[in-house]
Design a protein around this motif. Structure first.
Motif, PDB file in Angstrom:
ATOM      1  N   PRO A 146     -28.546  44.782  38.310  1.00 21.27           N
ATOM      2  CA  PRO A 146     -27.675  43.619  38.576  1.00 21.27           C
ATOM      3  C   PRO A 146     -27.668  43.203  40.047  1.00 21.27           C
ATOM      4  CG  PRO A 146     -26.573  45.190  37.133  1.00 21.27           C
ATOM      5  CD  PRO A 146     -27.801  45.878  37.652  1.00 21.27           C
ATOM      6  N   VAL A 147     -27.724  44.200  40.934  1.00 18.09           N
ATOM      7  CA  VAL A 147     -27.741  43.890  42.362  1.00 18.09           C
ATOM      8  C   VAL A 147     -29.020  43.132  42.718  1.00 18.09           C
ATOM      9  CG1 VAL A 147     -27.719  44.864  44.689  1.00 18.09           C
ATOM     10  CG2 VAL A 147     -26.331  45.902  42.884  1.00 18.09           C
ATOM     11  N   ALA A 149     -30.816  41.313  40.713  1.00 19.14           N
ATOM     12  CA  ALA A 149     -30.750  39.971  40.118  1.00 19.14           C
ATOM     13  C   ALA A 149     -29.918  39.036  40.979  1.00 19.14           C
ATOM     14  CB  ALA A 149     -30.171  40.063  38.702  1.00 19.14           C
ATOM     15  N   GLU A 150     -28.810  39.564  41.506  1.00 16.88           N
ATOM     16  CA  GLU A 150     -27.965  38.735  42.374  1.00 16.88           C
ATOM     17  C   GLU A 150     -28.703  38.383  43.668  1.00 16.88           C
ATOM     18  OE1 GLU A 150     -25.153  36.503  44.066  1.00 16.88           O
ATOM     19  OE2 GLU A 150     -25.240  37.160  41.970  1.00 16.88           O
ATOM     20  N   ARG A 151     -29.458  39.356  44.210  1.00 17.58           N
ATOM     21  CA  ARG A 151     -30.227  39.096  45.427  1.00 17.58           C
ATOM     22  C   ARG A 151     -31.300  38.032  45.161  1.00 17.58           C
ATOM     23  NH1 ARG A 151     -32.846  44.140  46.767  1.00 17.58           N
ATOM     24  NH2 ARG A 151     -30.740  44.825  47.304  1.00 17.58           N
ATOM     25  N   ALA A 153     -31.213  35.701  42.886  1.00 16.68           N
ATOM     26  CA  ALA A 153     -30.552  34.400  42.719  1.00 16.68           C
ATOM     27  C   ALA A 153     -30.159  33.810  44.074  1.00 16.68           C
ATOM     28  CB  ALA A 153     -29.317  34.564  41.825  1.00 16.68           C
ATOM     29  N   ALA A 154     -29.700  34.695  45.003  1.00 20.41           N
ATOM     30  CA  ALA A 154     -29.327  34.227  46.338  1.00 20.41           C
ATOM     31  C   ALA A 154     -30.546  33.680  47.076  1.00 20.41           C
ATOM     32  CB  ALA A 154     -28.683  35.370  47.129  1.00 20.41           C
ATOM     33  N   ARG A 157     -31.364  30.267  45.757  1.00 17.17           N
ATOM     34  CA  ARG A 157     -30.469  29.238  46.319  1.00 17.17           C
ATOM     35  C   ARG A 157     -30.850  28.907  47.755  1.00 17.17           C
ATOM     36  NH1 ARG A 157     -26.577  32.442  43.508  1.00 17.17           N
ATOM     37  NH2 ARG A 157     -26.035  33.527  45.459  1.00 17.17           N
TER      38      ARG A 157
END
Length: 405
Positions: A146-147, A149-151, A153-154, A157
């Protein structure tokens, strides 16, 4: 022994190439008319060049046994396999860190991703043993998914923001300015990260082609005096000449053009085109100018800048041999050689502007054609809108008639 041709070898070769480039669609007379020679002269040059190439081809192919020829072809094939992009051994190997592995190119995170995708079919223990990774490392990798995936996505962006800034500034910003723009918007981001994201996503700032410097002064060589003092006028031919070197971009390489211009008629009486800037570039142009004028040119002043080619000993010897007096302007002052600079401005405006050159052979032919056109057909405002050849004829004809009387 035959009479030596008054035309330089470079001129003859370019004339032959210009005729052959037409592919038989133009006659000898039509091509020769552009160059100021007779059709029969051009026909003779083409015939001699064909004969020479035929004899050279026969000599190259003679004296080789079948075994020697086979060995030569195999060696050539091996050389091409090494040189050709995408053909050499290992050229098509997957990139390091990719989903498909090669020896020395694996990345552990990719191997763990591969295990995550296929452990239901083959089992974790077997895949980790085959791929050479630990099971504990694999389970830790899954735990922080999950970490990651968040990275990811960041970063996506951030790439969107970078593209927006890049587009807002018409594609001119590179990584340093994009980074500064992000920082001004309150984003805390490392400049190296911005550079990496731009590189990975093929976002490139606009940068000008590096200017090619042709005038490199040799401060150790004794300079010649300035005999013109910006007076680019002459009452007769072969009183004052001027010349310079310019560059033409051809793909990622360069061609160089050296010229010799008669200041009285504005005619380019000598030139040389090469892919180097050695002294022979300017001495070849001088030799062509002397041949064009038909022999001795004692006392003529040849004005140039202080480039290393023009202050070289070989160039000084060539001028001394023909009785040419050297003249040079100051370093960094284009006005001291304004006529030559103006000629190159016209060349780049009329022939080179807005065109991209990729073939040296084609570029050379286009330069040769334009130089011939400039002498024979391009009307010059300083000559009362006569062509240089017409102006010279008007200068020579009264003298000839008076002598005949």
């Amino acid at each position: 022994m035959g009479r030596q041709s008054p035309y330089p070898e470079e001129f003859r070769k370019d004339a032959v190439a210009l005729y052959r480039a037409a592919g038989g669609k133009r006659t000898y007379a039509a091509v020769a008319a552009e160059l100021g020679i007779t059709g029969e002269t051009l026909r003779t040059w083409v015939r001699k060049d064909t004969t020479q190439h035929t004899s050279e081809h026969r000599e190259d192919g003679a004296g080789h046994s079948p075994d020697e020829e086979l060995a030569r072809l195999r060696a050539e094939n091996a050389r091409l396999l090494k040189a050709e992009k995408g053909v050499a051994g290992g050229a098509r190997d997957p990139a390091p860190g990719g989903c498909v592995f090669r020896s020395g190119g694996e990345v552990k995170t990719r191997r763990w991703d591969f295990t995550s995708d296929h452990y239901s079919d083959f089992g974790v223990q077997r895949l980790c043993r085959v791929l050479g990774v630990s099971r504990s490392g694999f389970y830790r990798h899954r735990a922080i998914a999950p970490v990651r995936a968040e990275r990811q996505a960041a970063e996506e962006r951030t790439v969107v923001e970078i593209r927006a800034i890049h587009a807002e500034h018409h594609g001119t910003y590179g990584a340093p300015r994009v980074h500064a723009e992000l920082r001004s918007c309150g984003r805390k981001i490392n400049r190296k990260r911005v550079a990496r994201l731009m590189r990975v996503n093929h976002i490139v700032g606009r940068h000008l082609r590096r200017k090619k410097r042709t005038t490199i002064a040799d401060k150790t060589a004794p300079p010649a005096p300035d005999l013109l003092m910006r007076d680019f006028t002459a009452d007769a031919l072969n009183i004052k000449w001027c010349g310079d070197i310019t560059y033409i971009a051809v793909g990622s390489t360069w061609l160089y053009l050296a010229t010799v211009i008669d200041i009285c008629s504005r005619r380019v009486i000598g030139w040389s085109i090469a892919d180097h800037m050695r002294t022979s570039l300017v001495t070849d142009a001088i030799e062509m100018a002397v041949a064009t004028r038909g022999g001795p040119v004692n006392g003529v002043v040849f004005h140039t800048d202080r480039g290393a080619q023009y202050v070289s000993r070989a160039f000084a010897d060539a001028c001394r041999r023909h009785g040419i007096r050297r003249s040079m302007g100051r370093i960094g002052s284009s006005y001291d050689n304004a006529l030559a600079e103006s000629f190159f401005q016209g060349l780049k405006r009329e022939l080179l502007h807005g065109r991209r050159w990729t073939s040296k052979t084609q570029t050379r032919l286009e330069l040769f054609r334009w130089l011939a056109y400039c002498n024979r057909r391009r009307r010059h405002s300083a000559l009362g809108y006569l062509t240089p050849i017409e102006f010279e004829r008007l200068l020579i004809t009264p003298t000839t008639l008076s002598l005949a009387v």
